[in-house]
Design a protein around this motif. Structure first.
Motif, PDB file in Angstrom:
ATOM      1  N   LEU A   1      66.479 -42.892  -0.543  1.00  0.00           N
ATOM      2  CA  LEU A   1      65.333 -42.513  -0.985  1.00  0.00           C
ATOM      3  C   LEU A   1      64.507 -41.305  -0.053  1.00  0.00           C
ATOM      4  CD1 LEU A   1      63.576 -45.733  -2.339  1.00  0.00           C
ATOM      5  CD2 LEU A   1      64.279 -43.741  -3.536  1.00  0.00           C
ATOM      6  N   ALA A   2      64.637 -41.488   1.263  1.00  0.00           N
ATOM      7  CA  ALA A   2      64.456 -40.479   2.198  1.00  0.00           C
ATOM      8  C   ALA A   2      65.174 -39.182   2.196  1.00  0.00           C
ATOM      9  CB  ALA A   2      64.676 -41.117   3.824  1.00  0.00           C
TER      10      ALA A   2
ATOM     11  N   ILE B   1      63.993 -32.667  -1.996  1.00  0.00           N
ATOM     12  CA  ILE B   1      63.185 -32.043  -2.912  1.00  0.00           C
ATOM     13  C   ILE B   1      62.311 -31.313  -2.313  1.00  0.00           C
ATOM     14  CG2 ILE B   1      61.136 -32.809  -4.429  1.00  0.00           C
ATOM     15  CD1 ILE B   1      62.691 -35.233  -5.463  1.00  0.00           C
ATOM     16  N   SER B   2      61.698 -31.658  -0.987  1.00  0.00           N
ATOM     17  CA  SER B   2      60.849 -31.020  -0.372  1.00  0.00           C
ATOM     18  C   SER B   2      61.401 -29.876   0.226  1.00  0.00           C
ATOM     19  CB  SER B   2      60.254 -31.816   1.011  1.00  0.00           C
ATOM     20  OG  SER B   2      61.335 -32.210   2.158  1.00  0.00           O
ATOM     21  N   TYR B   3      62.787 -29.742   0.627  1.00  0.00           N
ATOM     22  CA  TYR B   3      63.286 -28.528   1.091  1.00  0.00           C
ATOM     23  C   TYR B   3      63.439 -27.491  -0.042  1.00  0.00           C
ATOM     24  CZ  TYR B   3      65.277 -30.510   5.108  1.00  0.00           C
ATOM     25  OH  TYR B   3      65.134 -31.156   6.879  1.00  0.00           O
ATOM     26  N   ILE B   4      63.555 -27.852  -1.163  1.00  0.00           N
ATOM     27  CA  ILE B   4      63.643 -27.123  -2.419  1.00  0.00           C
ATOM     28  C   ILE B   4      62.288 -26.362  -2.767  1.00  0.00           C
ATOM     29  CG2 ILE B   4      64.113 -26.722  -4.827  1.00  0.00           C
ATOM     30  CD1 ILE B   4      66.466 -28.846  -4.503  1.00  0.00           C
ATOM     31  N   PHE B   5      61.147 -27.167  -2.540  1.00  0.00           N
ATOM     32  CA  PHE B   5      59.948 -27.045  -3.010  1.00  0.00           C
ATOM     33  C   PHE B   5      59.396 -25.771  -1.899  1.00  0.00           C
ATOM     34  CE2 PHE B   5      55.348 -27.686  -1.878  1.00  0.00           C
ATOM     35  CZ  PHE B   5      54.906 -27.205  -3.201  1.00  0.00           C
ATOM     36  N   PHE B   6      59.601 -26.306  -0.683  1.00  0.00           N
ATOM     37  CA  PHE B   6      59.079 -25.224   0.489  1.00  0.00           C
ATOM     38  C   PHE B   6      59.781 -23.896   0.296  1.00  0.00           C
ATOM     39  CE2 PHE B   6      56.508 -28.572   1.972  1.00  0.00           C
ATOM     40  CZ  PHE B   6      55.594 -28.014   2.528  1.00  0.00           C
TER      41      PHE B   6
ATOM     42  N   ASP C   1      67.952 -15.279   5.806  1.00  0.00           N
ATOM     43  CA  ASP C   1      66.556 -15.653   5.318  1.00  0.00           C
ATOM     44  C   ASP C   1      66.531 -17.172   5.277  1.00  0.00           C
ATOM     45  OD1 ASP C   1      64.187 -16.417   3.722  1.00  0.00           O
ATOM     46  OD2 ASP C   1      64.726 -14.849   2.344  1.00  0.00           O
ATOM     47  N   LEU C   2      65.770 -17.752   5.830  1.00  0.00           N
ATOM     48  CA  LEU C   2      65.718 -19.355   6.200  1.00  0.00           C
ATOM     49  C   LEU C   2      65.210 -20.081   4.890  1.00  0.00           C
ATOM     50  CD1 LEU C   2      66.350 -18.732   9.309  1.00  0.00           C
ATOM     51  CD2 LEU C   2      64.727 -20.937   9.840  1.00  0.00           C
ATOM     52  N   THR C   3      64.313 -19.274   4.088  1.00  0.00           N
ATOM     53  CA  THR C   3      64.060 -19.859   3.036  1.00  0.00           C
ATOM     54  C   THR C   3      65.206 -20.239   1.812  1.00  0.00           C
ATOM     55  OG1 THR C   3      63.411 -17.846   1.887  1.00  0.00           O
ATOM     56  CG2 THR C   3      61.663 -18.831   3.399  1.00  0.00           C
ATOM     57  N   VAL C   4      66.076 -19.043   1.844  1.00  0.00           N
ATOM     58  CA  VAL C   4      67.293 -19.476   0.932  1.00  0.00           C
ATOM     59  C   VAL C   4      68.165 -20.503   1.462  1.00  0.00           C
ATOM     60  CG1 VAL C   4      69.287 -18.169   0.208  1.00  0.00           C
ATOM     61  CG2 VAL C   4      67.012 -16.711   0.448  1.00  0.00           C
ATOM     62  N   PHE C   5      68.460 -20.577   2.823  1.00  0.00           N
ATOM     63  CA  PHE C   5      69.184 -21.493   3.417  1.00  0.00           C
ATOM     64  C   PHE C   5      68.708 -22.778   3.183  1.00  0.00           C
ATOM     65  CE2 PHE C   5      70.597 -24.345   6.728  1.00  0.00           C
ATOM     66  CZ  PHE C   5      72.197 -23.809   6.729  1.00  0.00           C
ATOM     67  N   ILE C   6      67.326 -22.952   3.260  1.00  0.00           N
ATOM     68  CA  ILE C   6      66.822 -24.312   3.088  1.00  0.00           C
ATOM     69  C   ILE C   6      66.986 -24.855   1.702  1.00  0.00           C
ATOM     70  CG2 ILE C   6      64.328 -23.559   2.544  1.00  0.00           C
ATOM     71  CD1 ILE C   6      63.300 -26.068   4.327  1.00  0.00           C
ATOM     72  N   GLN C   7      66.818 -23.902   0.625  1.00  0.00           N
ATOM     73  CA  GLN C   7      67.052 -24.130  -0.759  1.00  0.00           C
ATOM     74  C   GLN C   7      68.464 -24.529  -0.889  1.00  0.00           C
ATOM     75  OE1 GLN C   7      65.348 -21.507  -3.582  1.00  0.00           O
ATOM     76  NE2 GLN C   7      64.370 -20.454  -1.775  1.00  0.00           N
TER      77      GLN C   7
END
Length: 441
Positions: free
Chosen positions: A93-94, A100-105, A129-135
């Protein structure tokens, strides 16, 4: 495994009076003993026979019976207790919350956190681009969780199955299971790599980059995004990295040892079938009592007109069991050590089956019914009827013939792959039953 067509053979003709209906529960084995009725035998489930074992408090005690003791090592106990435990569900669950939070942010702050390197002409040469990597990290973690959920779901459905599977279905599941294993291994390794890579990227985002003369670099990152990713990585490493290491150890480093543990445990249960008084030592007295059980099975099967000769019986025991010398006692551990050094499984099992059947009978491909399967194990090992029926439905593919039964015993004695159905069929009837309940859902 050898395939056969049970429909190609029919039971041998029976010209005498048909008295088999008088035998309670008789349905599957076919008597081939000539013109007279099949030999009578006592009711299987009343557990009476001509040479009953001495059932004492000592034999019934799991503390004194070596075959009822838990012989798992610390790793196996922890692993079996941890599987499907509440703690594992919390970890999953964690992981789902992180993904989910990674994809959202990543979507919310798309393009708001990056670094770029420029040459002397102001042209971008390198960057990320870290936002692409976190997704990507969150998406892969979601895919892994979905994979694990589906595997558990189908395993749960299979555990509740109430009908037998065909041998072709079992072969198909075996191939599918192999593909799923390697897919899962790849997903876990990829997640492990991305978790480490993500931590390195966010922790070192503002560190100086190596640049040559006339090169410059720039870093831009939204404060909210950076704070979330930085703190989330600390929590993720604290929660998921120990679990990731546990999974990698279980998948890569432990299996070779698990094969040895599994095979040793199965051979303990093989000794249990031969040790009539369950004292951990196979003796000539155990031989006589076990032979009496095998004779009762012979009368049940009806595949031999006469018992195996006394000389052949003694030869099998002396050649394959009494490794300390003809007719000399041998302990369970000593016998297992002999099997680990040299285990001619085919010769041992074929000789064992010759006590109550013949090669000619096994080639007839007569189907063994559920009732006779239950009676076989009631005689040989006193297996609980309900448990035996559950194993028959869930683990014994259709059809079951004496030839296939012999092959299952060979796998039981020699097959070391603990994830393979062949090695488990006989073992599932006799294996130690896990009593760990403290941490389970």
């Amino acid at each position: 495994m050898q395939k056969s067509d049970p429909s190609s053979s029919s039971p041998p003709a029976y010209s005498g009076p048909d008295t088999r209906d008088d035998i309670p529960g008789y349905s599957g084995f076919t008597y081939s003993g000539g013109s007279g009725p099949p030999p009578a035998y006592d009711s299987i489930f009343t557990r009476t026979n001509t040479n009953p074992p001495r059932l004492t408090n000592h034999r019934r005690s799991s503390k004194t019976n070596p075959y009822l003791q838990d012989d798992r090592n610390l790793w196996e106990k922890l692993h079996e207790c941890f599987e499907m435990s509440i703690l594992q569900q919390i970890i999953w669950l964690a992981a789902l919350a992180f993904s989910i939070s990674y994809i959202f942010f990543g979507l919310k702050h798309k393009g708001d956190c990056y670094w770029k390197k420029f040459n002397d002409k102001g042209k971008s040469q390198e960057g990320e681009d870290l936002t692409v990597f976190i997704q990507a990290e969150g998406g892969l973690m979601c895919a892994t969780i979905l994979y694990a959920f589906l595997c558990r779901f189908f395993a749960l459905l299979d555990s509740r199955r109430t009908h037998r599977q065909s041998r072709d279905d079992v072969e198909g599941k075996k191939k599918c299971g192999g593909h799923l294993f390697f897919l899962g291994l790849a997903l876990y390794i990829a997640n492990f790599g991305l978790i480490i890579a993500g931590a390195v990227k966010v922790f070192n985002l503002y560190d100086s980059k190596e640049i040559s003369k006339n090169e410059t670099y720039t870093v831009k990152c939204d404060t909210d995004f950076y704070s979330f990713y930085y703190n989330a990585k600390i929590g993720e490493l604290a929660v998921l990295m120990p679990y990731a290491l546990y999974v990698l150890i279980a998948l890569i480093f432990v299996p070779e040892n698990q094969k040895k543990w599994f095979l040793r445990r199965k051979r303990r249960q093989w000794v249990r079938l031969l040790d009539a008084d369950q004292d951990g030592v196979i003796s000539p007295d155990d031989m006589e009592r076990t032979n009496a059980k095998l004779e009762q099975i012979r009368r049940l099967v009806g595949a031999r007109n006469t018992p195996l000769s006394a000389e052949e019986q003694k030869k099998w025991w002396n050649d394959h069991i009494f490794k300390s010398g003809p007719g000399k006692n041998i302990s369970m551990n000593d016998y297992i050590s002999c099997l680990e050094a040299n285990c001619p499984a085919k010769a041992i099992v074929t000789g064992f089956f010759n006590f109550f059947s013949t090669e000619v009978y096994r080639k007839k491909n007569l189907i063994i019914s559920e009732e006779d399967f239950v009676k076989f194990w009631a005689i040989l090992a006193g297996v609980d009827e309900r448990h035996c029926r559950e194993v028959f439905v869930k683990h014994i593919p259709s059809p079951l013939t004496m030839a296939f039964f012999l092959e299952d015993f060979e796998a039981f004695l020699s097959h070391n792959e603990f994830w393979n159905e062949y090695g488990y069929r006989v073992f599932n009837i006799l294996k130690y039953k896990d009593s760990c309940r403290c941490c389970r859902v």
